[in-house]
Write a protein that holds these residues in place. Sequence first.
Motif, PDB file in Angstrom:
ATOM      1  N   ALA A   1      11.219  12.734 -15.287  1.00 19.86           N
ATOM      2  CA  ALA A   1       9.792  13.037 -15.402  1.00 19.86           C
ATOM      3  C   ALA A   1       9.555  14.535 -15.451  1.00 19.86           C
ATOM      4  N   VAL A   2      10.333  15.266 -14.625  1.00 20.85           N
ATOM      5  CA  VAL A   2      10.227  16.719 -14.618  1.00 20.85           C
ATOM      6  C   VAL A   2      10.629  17.297 -15.966  1.00 20.85           C
ATOM      7  N   ALA A   3      11.746  16.770 -16.495  1.00 21.30           N
ATOM      8  CA  ALA A   3      12.255  17.272 -17.770  1.00 21.30           C
ATOM      9  C   ALA A   3      11.283  16.999 -18.904  1.00 21.30           C
ATOM     10  N   ASN A   4      10.474  15.955 -18.760  1.00 21.73           N
ATOM     11  CA  ASN A   4       9.513  15.609 -19.801  1.00 21.73           C
ATOM     12  C   ASN A   4       8.250  16.443 -19.715  1.00 21.73           C
ATOM     13  N   GLY A   5       8.160  17.330 -18.721  1.00 21.43           N
ATOM     14  CA  GLY A   5       7.042  18.272 -18.692  1.00 21.43           C
ATOM     15  C   GLY A   5       5.885  17.891 -17.820  1.00 21.43           C
ATOM     16  N   SER A   6       6.133  17.405 -16.604  1.00 16.80           N
ATOM     17  CA  SER A   6       5.056  17.129 -15.664  1.00 16.80           C
ATOM     18  C   SER A   6       5.037  18.238 -14.630  1.00 16.80           C
ATOM     19  N   CYS A   7       3.867  18.751 -14.345  1.00 17.48           N
ATOM     20  CA  CYS A   7       3.739  19.832 -13.375  1.00 17.48           C
ATOM     21  C   CYS A   7       4.334  19.407 -12.041  1.00 17.48           C
ATOM     22  N   PRO A   8       5.251  20.184 -11.473  1.00 12.94           N
ATOM     23  CA  PRO A   8       5.898  19.797 -10.212  1.00 12.94           C
ATOM     24  C   PRO A   8       4.926  19.762  -9.034  1.00 12.94           C
ATOM     25  N   ARG A   9       3.739  20.357  -9.210  1.00  9.71           N
ATOM     26  CA  ARG A   9       2.777  20.377  -8.102  1.00  9.71           C
ATOM     27  C   ARG A   9       1.749  19.266  -8.210  1.00  9.71           C
ATOM     28  N   CYS A  10       1.159  19.074  -9.381  1.00  9.77           N
ATOM     29  CA  CYS A  10       0.085  18.084  -9.505  1.00  9.77           C
ATOM     30  C   CYS A  10       0.429  16.916 -10.420  1.00  9.77           C
ATOM     31  N   GLY A  11       1.519  17.027 -11.176  1.00  4.65           N
ATOM     32  CA  GLY A  11       1.918  15.939 -12.067  1.00  4.65           C
ATOM     33  C   GLY A  11       1.243  15.975 -13.421  1.00  4.65           C
ATOM     34  N   GLN A  12       0.409  16.961 -13.658  1.00  2.38           N
ATOM     35  CA  GLN A  12      -0.275  17.102 -14.947  1.00  2.38           C
ATOM     36  C   GLN A  12       0.746  17.377 -16.050  1.00  2.38           C
ATOM     37  N   ALA A  13       0.563  16.747 -17.220  1.00  2.00           N
ATOM     38  CA  ALA A  13       1.466  16.975 -18.348  1.00  2.00           C
ATOM     39  C   ALA A  13       1.362  18.432 -18.801  1.00  2.00           C
ATOM     40  N   LEU A  14       2.511  19.058 -19.009  1.00  2.00           N
ATOM     41  CA  LEU A  14       2.556  20.442 -19.452  1.00  2.00           C
ATOM     42  C   LEU A  14       2.904  20.510 -20.946  1.00  2.00           C
ATOM     43  N   GLN A  15       2.356  21.498 -21.593  1.00  2.00           N
ATOM     44  CA  GLN A  15       2.633  21.677 -23.026  1.00  2.00           C
ATOM     45  C   GLN A  15       3.861  22.557 -23.202  1.00  2.00           C
ATOM     46  N   TRP A  16       4.858  21.977 -23.845  1.00  2.00           N
ATOM     47  CA  TRP A  16       6.135  22.670 -24.038  1.00  2.00           C
ATOM     48  C   TRP A  16       5.989  23.793 -25.051  1.00  2.00           C
ATOM     49  N   ILE A  17       6.671  24.935 -24.786  1.00  3.64           N
ATOM     50  CA  ILE A  17       6.615  26.075 -25.713  1.00  3.64           C
ATOM     51  C   ILE A  17       7.926  26.214 -26.470  1.00  3.64           C
TER      52      ILE A  17
END
Length: 205
Positions: free
Chosen positions: A152-168
């Motif tokens: 889940a972390v590798a797929n880009g979920s914020c480690p603090r709130c779990g919000q999906a992060l946009q990969w750069i």
Amino acid sequence: EDDADTRDMYSVLFESEGMWVAGAATPGEAIQAVDELKPDVVVTDVGFDGQPLGFDFIDVLKQHERTAHTPVILVSARAPSSIPAETRAQADVCLFKPVPPADLVAHVNRVLTMSRALRLRNEALLQKAVSLRDRSNALVARSREIDERASAVANGSCPRCGQALQWIERGTIDRREYDYYHWCANRCGLYCFDRAGRTWVKLAG
């Protein structure tokens, strides 16, 4: 034992020592009794109606999974040399008549003590095996949980709130690969993911 008087004598002897006794006049009856009653020890002669059927009786006991570990004491009036080597190996104790009652009782008690100790040891080993199995299952479950979290972390979920992060992009520093993401929409911070260490690194915020 096919002789009723001898069978009754053995019964009285063992019952006087506080043991519960079941008798059988033929190997067939004995096999059925052992299968139903599951005794702690079997005492048997080898000659029935002049035939050495006791050899087959002992072999059946030791070959059957449910009775293989039942101790067998062979008591025979035959010469020791007439007892097949296989039967001697299968029987836990081989006694040759005349056998003093006190000696027979002593052998039975010794076999019972050894059998109970072995049973307790086997039960302890079984409990240990169950404990190890449960521990192994727990470790496997924990490993799967960690893998799922890491995935889940590798797929880009914020480690603090779990919000999906946009990969750069993915970059390499000192031969370690990092995935870089935009700021968390909930303003938790700016993160990159260390692929080798499978951990998040907070860059700002």
